[in-house]
Design a protein around this motif. Structure first.
Motif, short mmCIF file in Angstrom:
data_model
loop_
_atom_site.label_atom_id
_atom_site.label_comp_id
_atom_site.label_asym_id
_atom_site.label_seq_id
_atom_site.Cartn_x
_atom_site.Cartn_y
_atom_site.Cartn_z
N SER A 1 -6.64 29.65 -9.27
CA SER A 1 -6.71 28.42 -8.36
C SER A 1 -7.71 27.78 -7.96
O SER A 1 -8.80 28.37 -8.24
CB SER A 1 -5.72 29.02 -7.14
N LEU A 2 -7.92 26.60 -7.35
CA LEU A 2 -9.11 26.01 -6.84
C LEU A 2 -9.60 26.87 -5.88
O LEU A 2 -10.92 26.89 -5.67
CB LEU A 2 -8.53 24.60 -6.36
N LYS A 3 -8.87 27.60 -4.98
CA LYS A 3 -9.38 28.27 -3.83
C LYS A 3 -10.50 29.53 -4.40
O LYS A 3 -11.48 29.97 -4.17
CB LYS A 3 -8.44 28.94 -2.90
N ALA A 4 -9.75 30.19 -5.55
CA ALA A 4 -10.41 31.23 -6.29
C ALA A 4 -11.85 30.79 -6.96
O ALA A 4 -12.81 31.15 -7.11
CB ALA A 4 -9.48 31.80 -7.24
N LEU A 5 -11.76 29.49 -7.35
CA LEU A 5 -12.87 28.80 -7.97
C LEU A 5 -14.03 28.62 -6.98
O LEU A 5 -15.39 28.83 -7.15
CB LEU A 5 -12.57 27.73 -8.84
N VAL A 6 -13.53 28.21 -5.93
CA VAL A 6 -14.46 27.99 -4.64
C VAL A 6 -15.08 29.39 -4.37
O VAL A 6 -16.34 29.39 -4.34
CB VAL A 6 -13.95 27.49 -3.61
N ASP A 7 -14.41 30.13 -4.17
CA ASP A 7 -15.07 31.68 -3.76
C ASP A 7 -16.03 32.13 -4.83
O ASP A 7 -16.89 32.49 -4.65
CB ASP A 7 -13.94 32.63 -3.76
N LEU A 8 -15.53 31.89 -6.15
CA LEU A 8 -16.71 32.23 -7.39
C LEU A 8 -17.99 31.29 -7.29
O LEU A 8 -18.78 32.00 -7.34
CB LEU A 8 -15.91 31.76 -8.63
N ASP A 14 -23.74 28.37 -6.09
CA ASP A 14 -23.35 27.27 -6.87
C ASP A 14 -22.92 26.22 -5.89
O ASP A 14 -21.74 25.88 -5.91
CB ASP A 14 -22.79 27.28 -8.18
N TRP A 15 -23.57 25.67 -4.91
CA TRP A 15 -22.92 24.91 -3.75
C TRP A 15 -22.56 23.76 -4.11
O TRP A 15 -21.63 23.07 -3.66
CB TRP A 15 -24.26 24.96 -2.59
N GLY A 16 -23.24 23.16 -5.16
CA GLY A 16 -22.83 21.70 -5.52
C GLY A 16 -21.51 21.69 -6.26
O GLY A 16 -20.72 20.70 -5.81
N ARG A 17 -21.23 22.61 -7.23
CA ARG A 17 -19.83 22.84 -7.66
C ARG A 17 -18.68 23.29 -6.53
O ARG A 17 -17.49 22.80 -6.58
CB ARG A 17 -19.90 23.70 -8.74
N GLU A 24 -11.96 18.45 -4.21
CA GLU A 24 -10.65 18.34 -5.27
C GLU A 24 -9.42 19.05 -4.79
O GLU A 24 -8.34 18.55 -4.78
CB GLU A 24 -11.11 19.07 -6.57
N ALA A 25 -9.70 20.21 -4.16
CA ALA A 25 -8.34 20.94 -3.51
C ALA A 25 -7.89 20.13 -2.49
O ALA A 25 -6.74 20.12 -2.25
CB ALA A 25 -9.01 22.49 -2.97
N GLU A 26 -8.82 19.36 -1.83
CA GLU A 26 -8.10 18.67 -0.30
C GLU A 26 -7.32 17.57 -1.03
O GLU A 26 -6.20 17.38 -0.35
CB GLU A 26 -9.58 18.22 0.51
N HIS A 27 -7.68 16.96 -2.09
CA HIS A 27 -6.99 15.77 -2.88
C HIS A 27 -5.43 16.24 -3.45
O HIS A 27 -4.76 15.44 -3.24
CB HIS A 27 -7.77 15.48 -3.94
N HIS A 28 -5.64 17.64 -3.61
CA HIS A 28 -4.09 18.04 -4.19
C HIS A 28 -3.27 18.47 -3.21
O HIS A 28 -1.94 18.73 -3.37
CB HIS A 28 -4.56 19.19 -5.21
N LEU A 50 -26.78 22.26 1.05
CA LEU A 50 -27.35 21.31 0.00
C LEU A 50 -28.23 20.27 1.00
O LEU A 50 -28.85 19.50 0.33
CB LEU A 50 -26.22 20.25 -0.44
N ASP A 51 -28.51 20.54 2.32
CA ASP A 51 -29.28 19.59 3.09
C ASP A 51 -29.16 18.02 2.81
O ASP A 51 -30.00 17.47 2.42
CB ASP A 51 -30.68 20.01 2.84
N GLN A 52 -27.86 17.71 2.85
CA GLN A 52 -27.56 16.49 2.66
C GLN A 52 -26.57 15.75 3.91
O GLN A 52 -25.34 15.69 3.84
CB GLN A 52 -26.69 16.28 1.34
N PRO A 53 -27.48 15.79 5.05
CA PRO A 53 -26.63 15.59 6.36
C PRO A 53 -25.90 14.02 6.25
O PRO A 53 -24.85 13.66 6.79
CB PRO A 53 -27.71 15.25 7.22
N GLU A 54 -26.47 13.01 5.52
CA GLU A 54 -25.67 11.72 5.40
C GLU A 54 -24.35 12.06 4.46
O GLU A 54 -23.34 11.29 4.97
CB GLU A 54 -26.36 10.72 4.87
N ALA A 55 -24.55 12.72 3.37
CA ALA A 55 -23.27 12.75 2.66
C ALA A 55 -22.28 13.71 3.45
O ALA A 55 -21.04 13.43 3.27
CB ALA A 55 -23.74 13.65 1.37
N ALA A 56 -22.83 14.54 4.11
CA ALA A 56 -21.99 15.52 4.79
C ALA A 56 -21.10 14.65 5.88
O ALA A 56 -20.06 14.64 6.19
CB ALA A 56 -22.47 16.60 5.75
N ALA A 57 -21.97 13.66 6.58
CA ALA A 57 -21.18 12.90 7.43
C ALA A 57 -19.85 12.01 6.95
O ALA A 57 -19.22 11.81 7.60
CB ALA A 57 -22.37 11.87 8.16
#
Length: 324
Positions: A1-8, A14-17, A24-28, A50-57
């Motif tokens: 499942s996507l949740k298991a993939l996130v945990d992996l 691998d914070w980007g993935r 993707e999980a939110e979309h489904h 990832l130190d991306q405050p604007e993208a996080a916002a």
């Protein structure tokens, strides 16, 4: 499942993935609470890993689109949008935070931000209201206090302005810049003058010219009040201090010295000191006809004919040059 993939991906750091998979999980999912939790986790990864405050916002903003009253998401979005100058968009978020947050210091911070944003957008009424709320919630914060003072000055609320600025001086004097001190004391002087508190007004204007001798408005107000009392020594001290200030305009410096010399002549009957002052003026402006004529009058009255003749010759040369 996507949740298991996130945990992996988390295990592998691998914070980007991980954040892509969370989105993707939110979309489904159609579950509202699950959507919010997945978006929050993705936003935190962007912000903290990832130190991306604007993208996080932008992800936190998606949370607000689902739950407009979400305080954590609102706080993150508010900071990013205020820092990014997105003033029109952030107003509603800040209004929600001011309404929802219970913590006194947090509320003060959001009120201050809302006041600053309202000022940028030209909404003076909203700015005044929120600076007041910020100031009342946290008297130890300097910026909201100064903002509140600005609105009181604009509104001509003289009693409240006097109280607020004196409290700022009591709490924050060491943190204030010279420019801020000058502004505060000058406005205290104006407030006292309007309320006919002459002693307080004169004291405030004096404090301004002690810090900034070239502050012409404070100088003129102080001199007028001292002259009204007949305190010519104080008038002359203030004007001489102004004349010694390099930042002052040359013509104004010369004019002040001429006025000091005139006081020696007309009020104190001391031609010697008047002459000395006119000579100081002449050093600043060697070709001043006004100064030369005043010196000529004193030399003539004191029968200093040699000096009078030399001064008259200089006046004649200047007049000759002017006709060429």
């Amino acid at each position: 499942s996507l949740k298991a993939l996130v945990d992996l991906y988390k295990e592998r750091e691998d914070w980007g993935r991980a954040q892509i998979t969370l989105l993707e999980a939110e979309h489904h999912t159609q579950n509202r609470l699950e959507k919010i939790e997945l978006l929050l986790e993705a936003a935190r990864v962007r912000e903290e890993r990832l130190d991306q405050p604007e993208a996080a916002a932008e992800v936190y903003a998606q949370v607000l689109s689902i739950d407009p009253e979400h305080v954590e998401a609102g706080g993150r979005v508010a900071k990013a949008w205020v820092d990014g100058g997105r003033y029109s968009e952030v107003v509603g978020v800040l209004e929600m935070l001011v309404r929802k947050v219970d913590d006194r210091l947090e509320k003060a911070r959001y009120c201050a931000w809302l006041a600053q944003v309202a000022t940028k957008l030209g909404d003076a009424k909203k700015a005044a209201k929120n600076y007041r709320l910020a100031y009342e919630s946290d008297r130890e914060a300097l910026d909201p206090a100064l903002g509140y003072g600005e609105t009181l000055f604009a509104e001509k609320s003289w009693d409240d302005l006097d109280k607020t600025y004196r409290e700022i001086l009591a709490r924050h004097r060491s943190a204030l810049s010279e420019e801020q001190l000058v502004t505060i004391w000058y406005r205290l002087g104006v407030a006292a003058q309007v309320r006919e508190q002459k002693k307080n007004a004169e004291d405030a204007f004096f404090r301004v010219i002690e810090i900034a001798p070239a502050h012409k408005d404070a100088l003129d107000a102080y001199v007028a009040m001292a002259a009204e009392r007949g305190d010519w020594r104080r008038v002359m001290e203030a004007k001489q201090k102004f004349a010694e200030t390099a930042e002052a305009d040359v013509d104004q410096r010369v004019r002040c010295l001429i006025e000091v010399g005139d006081i020696y002549v007309d009020r104190l009957k001391d031609a010697g000191k008047a002459l000395h002052t006119y000579l100081d003026a002449l050093q600043i402006s060697p070709d001043s006809p006004t100064v030369l004529h005043k010196m000529l009058n004193i030399y003539s009255e004191r029968k200093q004919w040699r000096e009078a003749a030399a001064t008259l010759a200089k006046v004649a040369d200047l007049e000759k040059d002017a006709t060429k």
